[in-house]
Design an enzyme around this catalytic site. Structure first.
Site, PDB file in Angstrom:
ATOM      1  N   ASP A  83       0.862  -1.183   0.000  1.00  0.00           N
ATOM      2  CA  ASP A  83       0.000   0.000   0.000  1.00  0.00           C
ATOM      3  C   ASP A  83       0.894   1.227   0.000  1.00  0.00           C
ATOM      4  OD1 ASP A  83      -2.305   1.804   0.462  1.00  0.00           O
ATOM      5  OD2 ASP A  83      -3.338  -0.053   0.930  1.00  0.00           O
ATOM      6  N   HIS A 154      -2.626   3.479  -4.682  1.00  0.00           N
ATOM      7  CA  HIS A 154      -1.990   3.062  -3.426  1.00  0.00           C
ATOM      8  C   HIS A 154      -0.532   2.688  -3.688  1.00  0.00           C
ATOM      9  CE1 HIS A 154      -5.494   3.270  -0.784  1.00  0.00           C
ATOM     10  NE2 HIS A 154      -6.210   2.739  -1.747  1.00  0.00           N
ATOM     11  N   GLU A 223      -9.676   2.750  -5.188  1.00  0.00           N
ATOM     12  CA  GLU A 223      -9.365   4.136  -4.842  1.00  0.00           C
ATOM     13  C   GLU A 223      -8.209   4.704  -5.665  1.00  0.00           C
ATOM     14  OE1 GLU A 223     -10.752   4.203  -0.199  1.00  0.00           O
ATOM     15  OE2 GLU A 223      -8.768   3.359  -0.567  1.00  0.00           O
TER      16      GLU A 223
HETATM   17  C1  ACM Z   1     -10.835  -0.585   0.472  1.00  0.00           C
HETATM   18  O1  ACM Z   1     -11.385  -0.521   1.592  1.00  0.00           O
HETATM   19  N1  ACM Z   1     -10.108   0.435   0.024  1.00  0.00           N
HETATM   20  C2  ACM Z   1     -10.978  -1.764  -0.369  1.00  0.00           C
END
Ligand code: ACM
Length: 455
Positions: A83, A154, A223
């Site tokens: 991440d 990410h 995201e």
């Molecule tokens: C997530 O909670 N970003 C999958």
């Protein structure tokens, strides 16, 4: 284990695959815990996702966690290995991913505008050997480890190590990104979409497929901030060359390339429901639907297998009550009783939906779960209620569960689990003075509607 349409019978097939001896041992454990996990499981995929990117945990802690999951008849552990805040998977072709991406100088303490930084370096990653050992350890307990490398967003830990894969050129990226992100949230940093970057990502997934034997490989896809792509002339040029008109289509195009690469290893990808923005990237993808029902319904209509993990019922980092003593409260209130109300496939669901639900998953994001006890506090006893939903396919009877709770808590005590007591956190489980960012359910529902409007 296959999933989806065939899930009912395959739940049994997977159980046979774990062997009679193990089946007996696991059943004895769950019976001792007082959990109602009898007969055949409703779902083939009974998952827990653990975020080891935000918080590295030693292998011994993961083994302990796996033992506990096994007793709850969880059979999938999705390991969120990368991440913005850290990269935990050794990649022999790209050693800086762990050397640089596996270390940050400090970490955000608390959430929201009053959060601070703790000044404590955090580092760690897993070698191929350790992960192979973990795969074997989990398999011996009937659990499949599904590894996840989160791209193309990410991506800040990647770019700290290899800025050439970011948007705007290595020099500009190096100026923006000094290290994996010490803060929480969603970084604006995303991968660029040059062929060389796709090849880099492909190589990483090649190594991932060498180390993990799972038929399912997580590619993230959640995201993805589009601003850098939108503002970058090179990205726009590549989009035009590839016949892509929106950044959402570019995201799908990117994920489709990874799905192809993973398919070349005989595997299928699992991605978060954002993967369905733009175009459908891969017909064989499993969609993990976390933002309410919209992604799951679209996924099912498109004939994807879907795993249901709606945050309002399954995010075990969310606060467990609205008591001011809850440690670093984030998200909406999700008590053990609330988890037990989760009804993944309500009776009135149409067959086209019900048939595509491979299973359910609880997600344990670890921004604020910095040690073993904090993890225990977040996961237990809520996992008990979740496990019963996953096994039986519907909500738990609240009175029946309440009557069994003391026995279950005694079982957790005997295992040394630092669960949340029903009356609230003990003093040593509180984090006085560390700010949280609690959410209100109506406000979150409105946000989910906005976020999924483009599906
Ligand atoms: C997530 O909670 N970003 C999958």
């Amino acid at each position: 284990m296959t999933v989806g349409r065939r899930s009912r019978s395959d739940g049994g097939a997977f159980r046979d695959h774990v062997g009679e001896g193990l089946e007996t041992a696991l059943r004895a454990d769950s019976t001792a815990a007082g959990l109602r996990l009898e007969g055949e499981p409703r779902f083939a995929w009974r998952g827990v996702m653990l975020d080891v990117a935000r918080r590295f945990r030693p292998v011994a802690d993961l083994e302990r966690f796996i033992d506990l999951l096994a007793a709850h008849r969880i059979n999938v552990l999705q390991l969120h290995l990368t991440d913005d805040q850290g990269w935990r998977f050794e990649v022999r072709a790209y050693p800086r991913l762990t050397e640089v991406g596996g270390r940050r100088s400090q970490t955000q303490l608390g959430h929201g505008p009053h959060s601070t930084l703790d000044g404590v370096p955090h580092e760690g990653w897993y070698t191929h050997g350790e992960l192979r050992g973990l795969v074997r350890f989990a398999a011996a307990r009937g659990i499949r480890i599904v590894p996840e490398i989160d791209v193309p967003g990410h991506a800040q830990a990647i770019l700290a190590a290899y800025p050439e894969f970011g948007v705007g050129g290595a020099e500009a990226v190096s100026e923006r990104v000094a290290e994996p992100w010490p803060r929480f949230g969603i970084s604006d940093e995303v991968l660029n979409v040059d062929d060389a970057t796709l090849e880099f990502v492909g190589t990483v997934f090649d190594e991932l497929c060498e180390v993990f034997d799972s038929e399912f490989i997580g590619i993230g896809g959640d995201e993805v901030r589009k601003d850098r792509w939108r503002a970058d002339p090179r990205t726009q040029e590549l989009m035009a060359e590839r016949g892509l008109t929106t950044e959402e289509e570019l995201q799908s195009w990117f994920l489709a390339r990874i799905a192809d690469r993973v398919r070349g290893h005989g595997r299928r990808v699992v991605g978060w429901d954002e993967m369905l923005e733009g175009r459908d990237p891969a017909p064989d993808a499993i969609v993990a639907s976390w933002r309410g029902p919209v992604g799951a319904e679209l996924g099912a209509r498109l004939r994807h297998d879907v795993v249901l993990c709606p945050d309002l019922w399954t995010y075990l980092d969310y606060r467990q009550s609205d008591l001011p003593e809850e440690p670093i409260p984030v998200g909406t209130v999700l008590s053990v009783e609330d988890v037990g109300t989760f009804d993944p496939v309500p009776a009135e669901s149409p067959a086209w939906f019900a048939d595509r639900v491979a299973g359910v998953q609880a997600n344990v994001w670890c921004e604020h779960l910095d040690g073993r006890d904090r993890l225990d506090y977040a996961v237990f006893p809520r996992l008990g209620a979740f496990a019963e939903v996953a096994w039986n396919g519907g909500p738990v009877d609240p009175d029946d569960f309440a009557a069994r709770l003391p026995g279950y808590l005694a079982w957790l005590d005997a295992r040394g689990v630092a669960y949340r007591p029903p009356s609230g956190p003990r003093p040593d489980q509180q984090r006085p003075g560390v700010p949280g960012a609690p959410r209100d359910r109506a406000d979150r529902l409105a946000e989910l509607a906005r976020l999924t409007a483009n599906l």
